[in-house]
Design an enzyme around this catalytic site. Structure first.
Site, PDB file in Angstrom:
ATOM      1  N   THR A   1      12.560   8.634   1.348  1.00 34.98           N
ATOM      2  CA  THR A   1      12.300   7.805   2.524  1.00 34.98           C
ATOM      3  C   THR A   1      11.207   6.788   2.199  1.00 34.98           C
ATOM      4  OG1 THR A   1      10.599   9.261   3.475  1.00 34.98           O
ATOM      5  CG2 THR A   1      12.902   9.748   4.023  1.00 34.98           C
ATOM      6  N   GLY A   2      11.298   5.622   2.836  1.00 35.62           N
ATOM      7  CA  GLY A   2      10.307   4.581   2.605  1.00 35.62           C
ATOM      8  C   GLY A   2      10.296   4.094   1.165  1.00 35.62           C
TER       9      GLY A   2
ATOM     10  N   SER B   1       9.074   0.011  -0.874  1.00 32.40           N
ATOM     11  CA  SER B   1       7.792  -0.528  -1.326  1.00 32.40           C
ATOM     12  C   SER B   1       6.868   0.599  -1.753  1.00 32.40           C
ATOM     13  CB  SER B   1       7.118  -1.342  -0.208  1.00 32.40           C
ATOM     14  OG  SER B   1       6.786  -0.496   0.891  1.00 32.40           O
TER      15      SER B   1
ATOM     16  N   TYR C   1      -3.632   8.868  11.912  1.00 31.42           N
ATOM     17  CA  TYR C   1      -3.055   8.883  10.560  1.00 31.42           C
ATOM     18  C   TYR C   1      -3.602  10.080   9.786  1.00 31.42           C
ATOM     19  CZ  TYR C   1      -1.933   7.711   5.770  1.00 31.42           C
ATOM     20  OH  TYR C   1      -1.469   7.777   4.477  1.00 31.42           O
TER      21      TYR C   1
END
Length: 339
Positions: free
Chosen positions: A62-63, A66, A217
């Site tokens: 995933t992701g 970049s 976060y």
């Protein structure tokens, strides 16, 4: 008067070069210090040197358009794996995919749409994977969302950081677990962060809409570790391992949401001291590839070696309670796979 002016002139003649010399020495000392710190970081940065192949295996990252995810996808493609790049930005992901194929000569790299902040998108992605992929050997939860001050909600009404970093991966794991079991031994890898030590997942406030995202976060990273620990416990005996990791402080796009003027100084620090994405992906690659870790589960790694976690992040009672909260937050259906 003439004597004073002459003295001042002579004084300036000697003092100005002295000031310049001191300035040069200070600057040289600072540059030497930066170079020494960078060298130390390079020498202590864990690099996975094993060249094991992954031919015939399928990996979901995933992701992967970049940063760490992109380099993880590239490295696994280089080793022959079929790599599914699960990304929200499909256009950017396709551009990266073409570059990975060009550099690795592995054409088994594909892009599929996945927005981890949307439960509907996760379900659509999972159904697509189950229909089109015969096997799944490794699931890497790499994607992460970070914001500093702007408070956002997902389409499901959940705080964006927690939705993307915690509840999205939780739901995706459930929906793909049968495919992972079918192809066991298989692996689940969760990219956490040592920054979890600055916060704690609040069991009494699972949808913290009023709290600053910067703090959330950090809290989401503790949640990643708790999720991994409980997941590993529930998967005992299935042939599926679950481990998490700290990739290091990496110069990636996750810092782009830091506002100016903080971003100005952070940019300099990034370039001087942070890991590159190539260095940051090393522990993820190790956990996906290393045969010595085939039966290792429920552990936390950093710089390609096992590391310890705080008492809060290793609290199995808290992990179990968080799991139960996650089940409610993602609204698991009766016919969804259970863990």
């Amino acid at each position: 008067m003439v004597v004073v002016e002459a003295w001042n002139s002579e004084y300036l003649y000697w003092i100005i070069p002295g000031i310049i010399l001191i300035g040069v020495l200070i600057l040289a000392s600072l540059l030497a210090l930066v170079a020494a710190i960078r060298l130390y970081a390079q020498l202590t940065c864990g690099i996975f040197k094993d060249e094991s192949r992954m031919d015939g295996k399928t990996v979901v990252v995933t992701g992967a358009n970049s940063g760490i995810g992109k380099e993880t996808a590239r490295e696994l493609a280089k080793r022959g794996a079929r790599v599914v790049m699960a990304c929200r930005n499909v256009e950017a992901a396709n551009s990266v995919k073409d570059k990975i194929i060009d550099s690795t000569k592995n054409t088994k790299v594909i892009v599929k749409k996945l927005d981890l902040s949307s439960f509907a998108s996760i379900r659509e992605f999972a159904e697509d994977i189950k229909k089109t992929e015969e096997r799944l050997d490794v699931l890497i939860h790499n994607a992460g969302y970070a914001e500093t001050f702007k408070k956002k909600k997902s389409v499901d009404g959940i705080e964006m950081t927690m939705s993307t970093n915690v509840y999205g991966p939780f739901l995706l794991t459930h929906l793909l677990i049968d495919l992972l079991k079918k192809n066991a031994p298989s692996r689940i890898i969760v990219v956490a962060s040592s920054l979890y030590r600055f916060a704690s997942y609040n069991l009494n406030n699972p949808n913290p809409l009023t709290i600053l995202p910067a703090y959330l976060y950090y809290a989401s990273k503790e949640a990643n570790i708790l999720f991994t620990m409980e997941l590993a416990r529930r998967l005992e005996g299935t042939g599926i391992t679950a481990n998490c990791l700290h990739p290091g402080i990496v110069d990636t796009g996750i810092w782009r949401n830091v506002p100016a003027p903080l971003s100005w100084s952070l940019y300099i620090i990034n370039k001087c001291f942070f890991k590159t994405p190539e260095q940051g992906c090393q522990t993820s690659v190790m956990l996906a590839v290393d045969e010595k870790l085939a039966k290792v589960s429920g552990k936390y790694f950093s710089d390609c070696q096992e590391s310890s976690v705080s008492t809060s992040a290793s609290d199995m009672n808290k992990a179990k309670k968080m799991w139960e909260i996650c089940e409610k937050m993602v609204q698991l259906k009766d016919d969804d796979p259970k863990l």
